[in-house]
Design a protein around this motif. Structure first.
Motif, short mmCIF file in Angstrom:
data_model
loop_
_atom_site.label_atom_id
_atom_site.label_comp_id
_atom_site.label_asym_id
_atom_site.label_seq_id
_atom_site.Cartn_x
_atom_site.Cartn_y
_atom_site.Cartn_z
N GLY A 1 -7.90 5.63 7.80
CA GLY A 1 -9.11 6.10 8.06
C GLY A 1 -10.20 5.14 7.60
N ILE A 2 -9.88 4.29 6.25
CA ILE A 2 -10.93 3.36 6.18
C ILE A 2 -10.59 2.04 6.90
N THR A 3 -9.21 1.84 7.48
CA THR A 3 -8.96 0.90 8.19
C THR A 3 -9.80 0.88 9.55
N ALA A 4 -9.56 2.09 10.00
CA ALA A 4 -10.42 2.37 11.21
C ALA A 4 -11.75 2.38 11.28
N LEU A 5 -12.11 2.74 10.31
CA LEU A 5 -13.92 2.86 10.08
C LEU A 5 -14.20 1.32 9.84
N GLN A 6 -13.66 0.52 9.14
CA GLN A 6 -14.09 -0.83 9.09
C GLN A 6 -14.22 -1.45 10.31
N LEU A 7 -13.10 -1.42 11.32
CA LEU A 7 -13.14 -1.79 12.41
C LEU A 7 -14.13 -1.42 13.31
N GLN A 8 -14.47 -0.27 13.40
CA GLN A 8 -15.57 0.33 14.08
C GLN A 8 -16.87 -0.28 13.60
N ILE B 1 0.67 -0.95 0.08
CA ILE B 1 0.01 -0.02 0.03
C ILE B 1 0.75 1.18 0.19
N ALA B 2 1.88 1.14 0.84
CA ALA B 2 2.97 2.32 0.83
C ALA B 2 3.45 2.64 -0.53
N LEU B 3 3.76 1.51 -1.38
CA LEU B 3 4.16 1.86 -2.48
C LEU B 3 3.21 2.36 -3.53
N ALA B 4 2.07 1.81 -3.49
CA ALA B 4 0.92 2.53 -4.27
C ALA B 4 0.74 3.92 -3.97
N LEU C 1 -15.28 -6.05 4.74
CA LEU C 1 -14.77 -5.03 5.44
C LEU C 1 -13.13 -4.95 5.49
N SER C 2 -12.75 -6.16 5.62
CA SER C 2 -11.04 -6.12 5.80
C SER C 2 -10.52 -5.97 4.60
N MET C 3 -11.24 -5.99 3.42
CA MET C 3 -10.51 -5.85 2.11
C MET C 3 -10.97 -4.23 1.72
N ALA C 4 -11.87 -3.67 2.60
CA ALA C 4 -12.19 -2.42 2.28
C ALA C 4 -10.96 -1.30 1.90
N PRO C 5 -10.10 -1.32 2.90
CA PRO C 5 -9.06 -0.20 2.90
C PRO C 5 -8.41 -0.42 1.91
N TYR C 6 -7.80 -1.63 1.61
CA TYR C 6 -6.85 -1.79 0.31
C TYR C 6 -7.82 -1.25 -0.83
#
Lengths: 504, 310
Positions: free
Chosen positions: B252-259, B228-231, B272-277
């Protein structure tokens, strides 16, 4: 002259298999414009790289202002007062003018002051520049100004210029020469490398001639004719190109309203290009590289598709055809970039013939390569075009630029094209090889082929082309017969000097 | 402030923590790529930093030393890459991929004895009364020192590249290494320094994962953060300020999907786990389409080997 600025004695540099410089010696006086003359591979570039500290000599001495001079790196050379304008510009396209200048200085002032000094110096020497512009947006002439201004800001005592005029229009050459004369009158010596003999006769006070890494003579260029200079360089009689007038046949290739969008941000485009060329005719297209030359060749060869109805051969619309169908019709091309575009560097010459030769030559049978035929074809090219190489098994990258160019041109010419398009056929090729290539092109036209020769070398176009037109910023001028065309008229066709206007 | 079962203040506060590893790694890779080297080994350097940082912190009991260890381990991995690509002129893409595989394997080996161990805790920076300010206090003044360090590093990188002479030389080397060499700059040295910086930051990011974000060591715990950092570097058009936006978007999306998971929404966990990527890539692609200069902003010499033809 009693005073000596730079004195070089017995300088030798050997690379594996070749002695680039063999006991070279000469001297330059303050304010002198001194030419280094020689064919490709004569050792000029190695010599100036040693003076600029990029290459260390194996033996020999240099003296600068009477003191021993052994620059370990360019930084030391710059500190001593030696500056260099490179043949291939050492500029950074994505950076602006001021940043580029700062990179070439030892202790650049803060950007704001630097921008002010760039304006002052560039105005004083008649080379107006806007420090805030991106170098990628500048024309070749303006880029060279950036290099020169970068050197001038350091008050050099010796300025080395490697092939400075190869990318300039005649008007820009005039401006450059005025600047050089002003510098020379202020006491700056200039070491001038070129193989354009007329220029050397115009601007240089003295000349040292190199051949095969050795000094073979020195002269005052003004007192010699261009032919004598060429013969000193080549070391023998010089065969000039003979021109025979030929009858023209029916139109072979026509281009109608061809436009092409640029590929990249700094890339050139083509704008509404129309031209027509008859059998037996050579059309010369002049202009500074980067004004659409490569794009024009790519669309004519079929490498890049163009809109329907834009490219016609013998009355048929071939706009949609790729390179191979066009080759089958007899339209061949040789692009400018020899390594990587015209030839694959790591493949042998035999393999390289297969890249363009499978359509018109019997090099493929039932889907299998006929290597014996390919080798014979490569040997034909080597023999007919005097390609200096041990044999067809040698990798393309091992050939010198001039020899590979002869091979690339030969590969297309020997396939008997009906239309041949070449871009920079003699770029970076020494005088003898260039003359051989020009003769081959003329012979092809005499046999009834139609040729388009794209070149920056105006003398070359005057020598072989029947009609001349200029390609500038993607637009093409109306073609004019070359007979009676003066260099000034050509200059105006090329759009005069780029960026002559003083930036606000 | 609770919307749809999700506390927005907690979300924003979590976002900064979730983003920090990716932000650090992306900033480091950005500098390396600006010098013209494409190091695809970010994931490998991150995970090596994660395990080395964890091991150092557990054995010394000092989280600060742990972060130093993580950064050094990341830099060491980068130097391995530098020797292979800059000195021996190996292919950068292949070497980078190999570095990632090597890092994943090596970290699993080193990490075995540390599974299930709890690292020493890193405290929050004591801002005193500042952290009691409603809303802002929780968002801005309730984090550990590495979060602030990462933001500082982004600002420093931005200023370094834009205003300093060393930054100008680094950009010049990445634009045209032949010209830089002709002017007398040491292309290989500049690139090695940039790579070491990139490796150190990736290692730091990895250590943040294992010491603060999770905090424990599990095999393969970076879970693609390095990619993700490379992208982010590419879609940020090689600009640090945009990399910050990209990293915070991902966090942000990682935090949101956890919430969302915690709030018990009936969305499959895998989605949900896939969403941030997915969302990070989609948004960044859209951004770089809007700024059509995206690809053209790449350093011109990126990924090309330099060899001084004497």
């Amino acid at each position: 002259m009693t005073e000596i600025l730079l004195k070089i004695d017995g300088l030798t540099k050997a690379y594996p298999g070749v002695v680039a410089n063999d006991h070279v010696g000469f001297s330059v006086a303050p304010g002198e414009v001194h030419a280094l003359l020689g064919e490709n591979g004569a050792g000029k570039s190695t010599l100036v790289k040693m003076i600029y500290g990029l290459v260390k000599p194996d033996s020999g001495t240099m003296e600068f202002l009477g003191r021993p001079y052994t620059p370990a790196e360019p930084r030391a050379a710059r500190a001593a007062g030696v500056a260099m304008v490179f043949q291939h510009f050492s500029l950074f396209e994505a950076l602006n003018v001021a940043e580029n200048v700062a990179l070439g200085m030892e202790n650049p002032p803060p950007m704001r002051d630097l921008a002010k000094r760039i304006r002052e110096i560039s105005q004083a020497y008649g080379l107006p520049l806007d420090p805030a512009r991106l170098v990628g947006d500048l024309s070749a002439g303006e880029r060279q100004r950036v290099e020169i201004v970068r050197c001038l800001l350091q008050d050099p005592k010796l300025l080395i210029m490697d092939e400075p005029t190869s990318v300039l229009t005649p008007q820009e050459v005039e401006i450059l020469f005025r600047t050089l004369r002003k510098l020379s009158s202020e006491g700056t010596a200039i070491l001038y490398i070129s193989h354009k003999l007329e220029e050397i006769r115009t601007i240089c006070d003295g000349a040292t001639i190199l051949r095969g890494g050795k000094v073979v003579g020195s002269c005052i260029p003004r007192e010699k004719s261009a032919r004598e200079l060429a013969e000193m360089m080549v070391g023998g009689e010089f065969a000039a190109t003979e021109r025979v007038s030929r009858p023209f046949g029916a139109p072979m290739l026509e281009v109608k309203g061809l436009s092409l969008a640029p590929l990249s941000q700094f890339g050139p485009s083509l704008k509404d290009i129309s031209l027509s060329i008859a059998a037996g005719e050579i059309l010369g297209i002049g202009g500074v590289a980067g004004n659409g030359q490569e794009e024009l060749l790519a669309t004519l060869s079929g490498e890049r598709p163009s809109a329907p109805g834009t490219v016609w051969m013998k009355g048929a619309d071939i706009s949609a055809l790729g390179p191979n169908p066009r080759r089958a019709l007899g339209l061949m091309s040789a692009p400018e970039e020899r390594l990587g575009h015209a030839a694959v560097p790591n493949m042998s010459l035999t393999d390289n013939t297969l890249l363009t030769g499978t359509i018109r030559m019997p090099l493929v049978k039932n889907g299998f390569l006929n290597m014996a035929e390919a080798k014979a074809f490569a040997e034909d090219i080597i023999r007919e075009f005097d390609v200096r190489t041990p044999g067809p098994w040698v990798a393309a990258r091992a050939l010198s630029g001039g020899n590979l160019q002869k091979f690339v041109i030969g590969r297309e010419v020997l396939q008997k094209p009906e239309v041949l398009i070449v871009n920079q056929p003699t770029w970076g090729v020494d005088a003898a090889a260039a003359a051989a290539i020009r003769r081959a092109l003329l012979r092809l036209a005499e046999k009834g082929a139609a040729l388009i020769v794209i070149s920056q070398d105006l003398d070359e176009l005057m020598e072989i082309a029947d009609r001349f037109c200029a390609l500038n910023e993607g637009r093409i001028s109306a073609p004019r017969p070359t007979e009676g065309l003066t260099i000034d008229e050509i200059g105006l066709m090329l759009g005069g000097a780029h960026g002559m206007e003083v930036p606000a | 402030m609770i919307i749809g079962g999700i506390d927005i203040i907690t979300l924003i506060s979590m976002l900064m923590v979730a983003s920090t590893p990716v932000l650090l790694a992306a900033t480091g890779e950005l500098v390396a790529e600006k010098s013209g080297v494409l190091n695809l080994g970010v994931e490998g350097m991150m995970i090596t930093g994660a395990v080395a940082g964890f091991a150092t912190a557990v054995s010394t009991g000092s989280p600060v030393l742990g972060f130093v260890g993580g950064a050094l381990a990341g830099a060491a991995m980068a130097m391995l890459f530098a020797i292979l690509t800059q000195v021996f002129l190996s292919n950068q893409t292949a070497t980078g991929l190999a570095l990632t595989l090597f890092g994943l394997g090596l970290s699993a080996l080193i990490g075995k004895p540390f599974e299930g161990v709890r690292p020493p805790a890193t405290g929050k920076v004591p801002f005193g009364p500042l952290s009691d300010i409603p809303v802002l206090g929780r968002i801005l003044f309730s984090h550990d020192w590495v979060v602030y360090l990462s933001l500082l590093l982004v600002a420093v990188t931005w200023a370094f590249l834009k205003f300093t002479r060393a930054g100008l030389i680094l950009r010049a080397v990445g634009e045209n290494h032949d010209a830089a060499h002709a002017l007398g700059y040491r292309v290989i040295a500049v690139r090695c320094a940039a790579l070491a910086f990139g490796g150190a930051l990736a290692g730091l990011g990895g250590a943040y994962l294992s010491l603060i974000r999770v905090p424990q060591w599990t095999e393969g715990m970076t879970a693609g953060a390095g990619w993700i950092a490379l992208a982010i570097v590419v879609f940020a058009s090689w600009r640090p300020e945009r990399a910050l936006i990209g990293a915070y978007l991902f966090g942000g999306i990682t935090a949101l999907q956890l919430q969302l998971q915690a709030a018990g929404y009936a969305i499959p966990v895998h989605l949900l786990s896939m969403a941030p990527y997915v969302l990070t890539i989609v948004v960044l692609v859209l951004l770089s389409v809007v700024h059509r200069r995206g690809v053209q902003a790449a350093p011109a010499a990126l990924g090309r080997s330099f060899h001084a033809a004497s």
